[in-house]
Design an enzyme around this catalytic site. Structure first.
Site, PDB file in Angstrom:
ATOM      1  N   ASN A  66       0.845  -1.203   0.000  1.00  0.00           N
ATOM      2  CA  ASN A  66       0.000   0.000   0.000  1.00  0.00           C
ATOM      3  C   ASN A  66       0.875   1.246   0.000  1.00  0.00           C
ATOM      4  O   ASN A  66       2.098   1.145  -0.057  1.00  0.00           O
ATOM      5  CB  ASN A  66      -0.945  -0.025   1.208  1.00  0.00           C
ATOM      6  CG  ASN A  66      -0.160  -0.093   2.500  1.00  0.00           C
ATOM      7  OD1 ASN A  66       0.572   0.824   2.843  1.00  0.00           O
ATOM      8  ND2 ASN A  66      -0.283  -1.218   3.219  1.00  0.00           N
ATOM      9  N   ASP A  89      -4.268  -6.637   5.208  1.00  0.00           N
ATOM     10  CA  ASP A  89      -5.244  -7.471   5.933  1.00  0.00           C
ATOM     11  C   ASP A  89      -5.191  -8.916   5.459  1.00  0.00           C
ATOM     12  O   ASP A  89      -5.492  -9.829   6.213  1.00  0.00           O
ATOM     13  CB  ASP A  89      -6.659  -6.909   5.714  1.00  0.00           C
ATOM     14  CG  ASP A  89      -6.850  -5.598   6.465  1.00  0.00           C
ATOM     15  OD1 ASP A  89      -6.313  -5.495   7.586  1.00  0.00           O
ATOM     16  OD2 ASP A  89      -7.508  -4.686   5.930  1.00  0.00           O
ATOM     17  N   PRO A 126      -2.751 -12.169  10.619  1.00  0.00           N
ATOM     18  CA  PRO A 126      -3.079 -11.937  12.036  1.00  0.00           C
ATOM     19  C   PRO A 126      -3.258 -10.445  12.276  1.00  0.00           C
ATOM     20  O   PRO A 126      -2.583  -9.634  11.643  1.00  0.00           O
ATOM     21  CB  PRO A 126      -1.835 -12.453  12.780  1.00  0.00           C
ATOM     22  CG  PRO A 126      -0.754 -12.508  11.767  1.00  0.00           C
ATOM     23  CD  PRO A 126      -1.402 -12.692  10.430  1.00  0.00           C
ATOM     24  N   ILE A 164      -2.373  -7.552  14.295  1.00  0.00           N
ATOM     25  CA  ILE A 164      -1.262  -7.316  15.224  1.00  0.00           C
ATOM     26  C   ILE A 164      -1.714  -6.535  16.458  1.00  0.00           C
ATOM     27  O   ILE A 164      -1.465  -6.935  17.591  1.00  0.00           O
ATOM     28  CB  ILE A 164      -0.128  -6.548  14.489  1.00  0.00           C
ATOM     29  CG1 ILE A 164       0.345  -7.367  13.282  1.00  0.00           C
ATOM     30  CG2 ILE A 164       1.019  -6.242  15.437  1.00  0.00           C
ATOM     31  CD1 ILE A 164       1.191  -6.601  12.280  1.00  0.00           C
ATOM     32  N   VAL A 165      -2.398  -5.418  16.204  1.00  0.00           N
ATOM     33  CA  VAL A 165      -2.761  -4.555  17.336  1.00  0.00           C
ATOM     34  C   VAL A 165      -3.791  -5.259  18.236  1.00  0.00           C
ATOM     35  O   VAL A 165      -3.751  -5.121  19.460  1.00  0.00           O
ATOM     36  CB  VAL A 165      -3.227  -3.156  16.843  1.00  0.00           C
ATOM     37  CG1 VAL A 165      -4.605  -3.177  16.243  1.00  0.00           C
ATOM     38  CG2 VAL A 165      -3.141  -2.136  17.961  1.00  0.00           C
ATOM     39  N   PHE A 172      -4.449   2.974  15.022  1.00  0.00           N
ATOM     40  CA  PHE A 172      -4.799   4.019  14.051  1.00  0.00           C
ATOM     41  C   PHE A 172      -5.965   3.490  13.226  1.00  0.00           C
ATOM     42  O   PHE A 172      -6.167   2.273  13.128  1.00  0.00           O
ATOM     43  CB  PHE A 172      -3.611   4.324  13.128  1.00  0.00           C
ATOM     44  CG  PHE A 172      -2.735   5.439  13.630  1.00  0.00           C
ATOM     45  CD1 PHE A 172      -1.969   5.275  14.765  1.00  0.00           C
ATOM     46  CD2 PHE A 172      -2.672   6.656  12.959  1.00  0.00           C
ATOM     47  CE1 PHE A 172      -1.160   6.299  15.243  1.00  0.00           C
ATOM     48  CE2 PHE A 172      -1.868   7.687  13.418  1.00  0.00           C
ATOM     49  CZ  PHE A 172      -1.106   7.511  14.558  1.00  0.00           C
ATOM     50  N   LYS A 213     -13.624  -0.014  15.429  1.00  0.00           N
ATOM     51  CA  LYS A 213     -12.321  -0.712  15.476  1.00  0.00           C
ATOM     52  C   LYS A 213     -11.764  -0.720  16.892  1.00  0.00           C
ATOM     53  O   LYS A 213     -11.222  -1.712  17.354  1.00  0.00           O
ATOM     54  CB  LYS A 213     -11.305  -0.011  14.551  1.00  0.00           C
ATOM     55  CG  LYS A 213     -11.353  -0.526  13.131  1.00  0.00           C
ATOM     56  CD  LYS A 213     -10.364   0.141  12.214  1.00  0.00           C
ATOM     57  CE  LYS A 213     -10.735  -0.241  10.776  1.00  0.00           C
ATOM     58  NZ  LYS A 213     -10.115   0.560   9.759  1.00  0.00           N
ATOM     59  N   LYS A 250     -11.209  -4.320  18.560  1.00  0.00           N
ATOM     60  CA  LYS A 250      -9.824  -4.744  18.808  1.00  0.00           C
ATOM     61  C   LYS A 250      -9.418  -4.546  20.269  1.00  0.00           C
ATOM     62  O   LYS A 250      -8.273  -4.762  20.640  1.00  0.00           O
ATOM     63  CB  LYS A 250      -8.873  -3.978  17.880  1.00  0.00           C
ATOM     64  CG  LYS A 250      -9.161  -4.201  16.385  1.00  0.00           C
ATOM     65  CD  LYS A 250      -8.117  -3.579  15.477  1.00  0.00           C
ATOM     66  CE  LYS A 250      -8.530  -3.696  14.018  1.00  0.00           C
ATOM     67  NZ  LYS A 250      -7.402  -3.830  13.096  1.00  0.00           N
TER      68      LYS A 250
HETATM   69  O1  PMT Z   1       2.896   6.052   6.637  1.00  0.00           O
HETATM   70  P1  PMT Z   1       2.346   7.395   6.203  1.00  0.00           P
HETATM   71  O2  PMT Z   1       2.499   7.610   4.724  1.00  0.00           O
HETATM   72  O3  PMT Z   1       2.905   8.528   7.025  1.00  0.00           O
HETATM   73  O4  PMT Z   1       0.778   7.393   6.445  1.00  0.00           O
HETATM   74  C1  PMT Z   1       0.268   7.308   7.742  1.00  0.00           C
HETATM   75  C2  PMT Z   1      -0.946   6.374   7.803  1.00  0.00           C
HETATM   76  C3  PMT Z   1      -2.093   6.940   6.984  1.00  0.00           C
HETATM   77  C4  PMT Z   1      -0.556   4.974   7.278  1.00  0.00           C
HETATM   78  C5  PMT Z   1      -1.315   6.272   9.337  1.00  0.00           C
HETATM   79  O5  PMT Z   1      -1.686   7.519   9.809  1.00  0.00           O
HETATM   80  C6  PMT Z   1      -2.444   5.277   9.553  1.00  0.00           C
HETATM   81  O6  PMT Z   1      -3.620   5.587   9.437  1.00  0.00           O
HETATM   82  N1  PMT Z   1      -2.095   4.005   9.896  1.00  0.00           N
HETATM   83  C7  PMT Z   1      -3.032   2.892   9.980  1.00  0.00           C
HETATM   84  C8  PMT Z   1      -3.360   2.398   8.615  1.00  0.00           C
HETATM   85  C9  PMT Z   1      -4.319   1.204   8.586  1.00  0.00           C
HETATM   86  O7  PMT Z   1      -3.961   0.213   8.061  1.00  0.00           O
HETATM   87  O8  PMT Z   1      -5.433   1.401   9.200  1.00  0.00           O
HETATM   88  P2  PMT Z   1      -6.606   0.266   9.338  1.00  0.00           P
HETATM   89  O9  PMT Z   1      -7.818   1.080   9.630  1.00  0.00           O
HETATM   90  O10 PMT Z   1      -6.613  -0.615   8.137  1.00  0.00           O
HETATM   91  O11 PMT Z   1      -6.143  -0.591  10.588  1.00  0.00           O
HETATM   92  C10 PMT Z   1      -6.572  -0.306  11.910  1.00  0.00           C
HETATM   93  C11 PMT Z   1      -5.473  -0.580  12.907  1.00  0.00           C
HETATM   94  O12 PMT Z   1      -5.187  -1.979  12.937  1.00  0.00           O
HETATM   95  C12 PMT Z   1      -4.158   0.104  12.615  1.00  0.00           C
HETATM   96  O13 PMT Z   1      -3.614   0.509  13.842  1.00  0.00           O
HETATM   97  C13 PMT Z   1      -3.312  -0.987  11.981  1.00  0.00           C
HETATM   98  O14 PMT Z   1      -1.915  -0.796  12.234  1.00  0.00           O
HETATM   99  C14 PMT Z   1      -3.816  -2.207  12.716  1.00  0.00           C
HETATM  100  N2  PMT Z   1      -3.716  -3.483  11.982  1.00  0.00           N
HETATM  101  C15 PMT Z   1      -4.408  -3.684  10.825  1.00  0.00           C
HETATM  102  C16 PMT Z   1      -4.363  -4.912  10.219  1.00  0.00           C
HETATM  103  C17 PMT Z   1      -3.568  -5.940  10.791  1.00  0.00           C
HETATM  104  N3  PMT Z   1      -3.491  -7.141  10.222  1.00  0.00           N
HETATM  105  N4  PMT Z   1      -2.900  -5.706  11.921  1.00  0.00           N
HETATM  106  C18 PMT Z   1      -2.949  -4.501  12.525  1.00  0.00           C
HETATM  107  O15 PMT Z   1      -2.316  -4.296  13.572  1.00  0.00           O
END
Ligand code: PMT
Length: 409
Positions: A218, A287, A313, A315-316, A332, A346, A350
């Site tokens: 991504n 994901d 998996p 992670i968070v 995030f 979320k 989580k």
């Molecule tokens: O890296 P940059 O270019 O500076 O951009 C920053 C950002 C936009 C990436 C950052 O601010 C951000 O939003 N990060 C989270 C991106 C994301 O994947 O969000 P999500 O809504 O899909 O996931 C939710 C949370 O679960 C996140 O904390 C993610 O790290 C976590 N996650 C998701 C999937 C997974 N398998 N494991 C995880 O831990």
């Protein structure tokens, strides 16, 4: 009163056509009652006169390391100590090279060696010069040495070329200066806010291999996660930074752990999270991953192919689910619609202590941008951190996190 009132800003002007814009920059600083002193290289004086800069700054311009009269008035060491911030604008390819090499062959480069003030470089040059390997190398090293690099902008250049290398406009430089001074104030007010605290941060994208030459990934650049790591270090924390493939200089004092896939990030995160007080999941984790990774390059044989994917998996969620040594866990949420609703869902699903939502549909913030804005939710409370540089936003966010971390103890 503005954050710039009575601040001491030293503007270093090097030789480039953009030097003419410095008169406007200094005027805008003076509107904030900022104390401005100007240092010019000899090449800069071919583009704008010292008299102009003296008139707008209200102070004599320094341009000679060996001028006895200027040294008697305010010596170069005194000038280096006087500055709260040094801004070199325009920073030509030549001055970047000399600063990176640690040369002291004129007043400006000598001051840069002699100061302990933060230094911002605002590059301006022809697009081909900007892309030249030597300039790319110098800028990367300067960034690693903790110089701030602002810009350049893209567009039409004085020479008629189009591309990166235009100096930022005075209004944009002024905004950077305001954010930088605010971040400096915040760091001095709470320098050891995270002393004796270990923070583990995930940053950047993950890569899920399809075959030996292809992957799914991504647009995350890692800028937000790296800014958080630097803010934590500035506040006195020990930092583990688990990052996917990113093209950024890493904070010098962080324990940086490079990974590629979500599974690798998961394994490292669980090891380090258990030894941490705070865990921040800023990475954009894939994901899903392909069920099979082909041993050899997949051949183009049919018009369509179907890819079977399996969930990675979370992670968070795994960190938040720890029953022993669970850190304060911050996620995030990158959303393009119904930001608050999806973010809160979320956080609940989580089992996070806090979630930082960013609307990644807005141009100029979010993925691979220098700026961002966050809505932070925890329990039944929330705060908004408006659009700012990721550096300054990270500092503000760490203060919010620290406060809730303390409240939960
Ligand atoms: O890296 P940059 O270019 O500076 O951009 C920053 C950002 C936009 C990436 C950052 O601010 C951000 O939003 N990060 C989270 C991106 C994301 O994947 O969000 P999500 O809504 O899909 O996931 C939710 C949370 O679960 C996140 O904390 C993610 O790290 C976590 N996650 C998701 C999937 C997974 N398998 N494991 C995880 O831990």
């Amino acid at each position: 009163m503005s954050v710039l009132t009575n601040r001491n800003i030293l503007i270093g002007i090097s030789g480039g056509i953009a030097a003419y814009k410095c008169a406007e920059l200094v005027r805008r600083l003076k509107d904030h009652q900022t104390n401005v002193r100007v240092v010019m290289t000899s090449a800069a004086k071919s583009f704008i006169t010292p008299l102009t800069m003296q008139a707008v700054s209200g102070n004599p311009v320094a341009d000679d390391l060996l001028d006895p009269a200027a040294e008697a008035a305010m010596g170069h060491i005194e000038l280096a100590k006087w500055a709260d911030l040094i801004v070199v604008a325009p920073a030509s390819a030549d001055v970047l090279a000399r600063i990176n090499a640690g040369m002291a062959n004129d007043l400006l480069t000598t001051l840069i060696l002699a100061t302990d003030a933060p230094i911002a470089l605002v590059p301006a040059m022809n697009q081909q010069m900007y892309k030249a390997p030597a300039t790319v190398h110098n800028l990367a090293q300067l960034q690693q040495k903790q110089f701030h690099i602002w810009g350049p902008a893209q567009g039409e250049q004085a020479c008629g070329d189009i591309g990166p290398g235009r100096m930022l406009e005075p209004a944009e430089i002024l905004e950077h200066i305001q954010q930088q001074i605010t971040a400096q104030d915040e760091a001095t007010q709470s320098p050891q806010l995270l002393a004796n605290t270990t923070v583990t941060i995930t940053a950047g994208p993950t890569r899920e291999a399809l075959d030996p030459v292809r992957y799914i990934s991504n647009h995350s650049s890692g800028k937000m996660g790296v800014a958080l790591a630097q803010a934590c270090l500035d506040l006195g924390a020990q930092v583990n930074l688990i990052h996917g493939p990113i093209q950024l200089p890493l904070p010098v004092n962080a324990n940086a752990i490079a990974i590629e896939s979500a599974q690798q990030m998961h394994d490292e995160a669980l090891i380090h999270a258990k030894q941490s007080d705070i865990f921040i999941a800023c990475a954009a984790v894939a994901d899903y991953r392909p069920v099979d990774i082909a041993d050899q390059k997949i051949k183009k044989s049919t018009d369509e192919i179907t890819l079977r994917m399996v969930k990675n998996p979370d992670i968070v969620a795994a960190v938040a689910g720890l029953t022993e040594h669970r850190p304060f866990t911050v996620g995030f949420a990158a959303e393009t619609q119904d930001v608050e609703k999806y973010a809160k869902d979320k956080m609940k699903r989580k089992k996070l202590d806090m979630i930082c939502a960013n609307d990644v549909s807005i141009a100029g913030q979010g993925f691979n941008s220098d700026n961002n804005a966050l809505n932070v939710f925890w329990q039944n409370e929330h705060c908004s951190l408006p659009c700012a540089s990721k550096t300054s936003l990270a500092m503000s966010l760490m203060k919010v996190i620290k406060q809730q971390f303390d409240n939960q103890k």
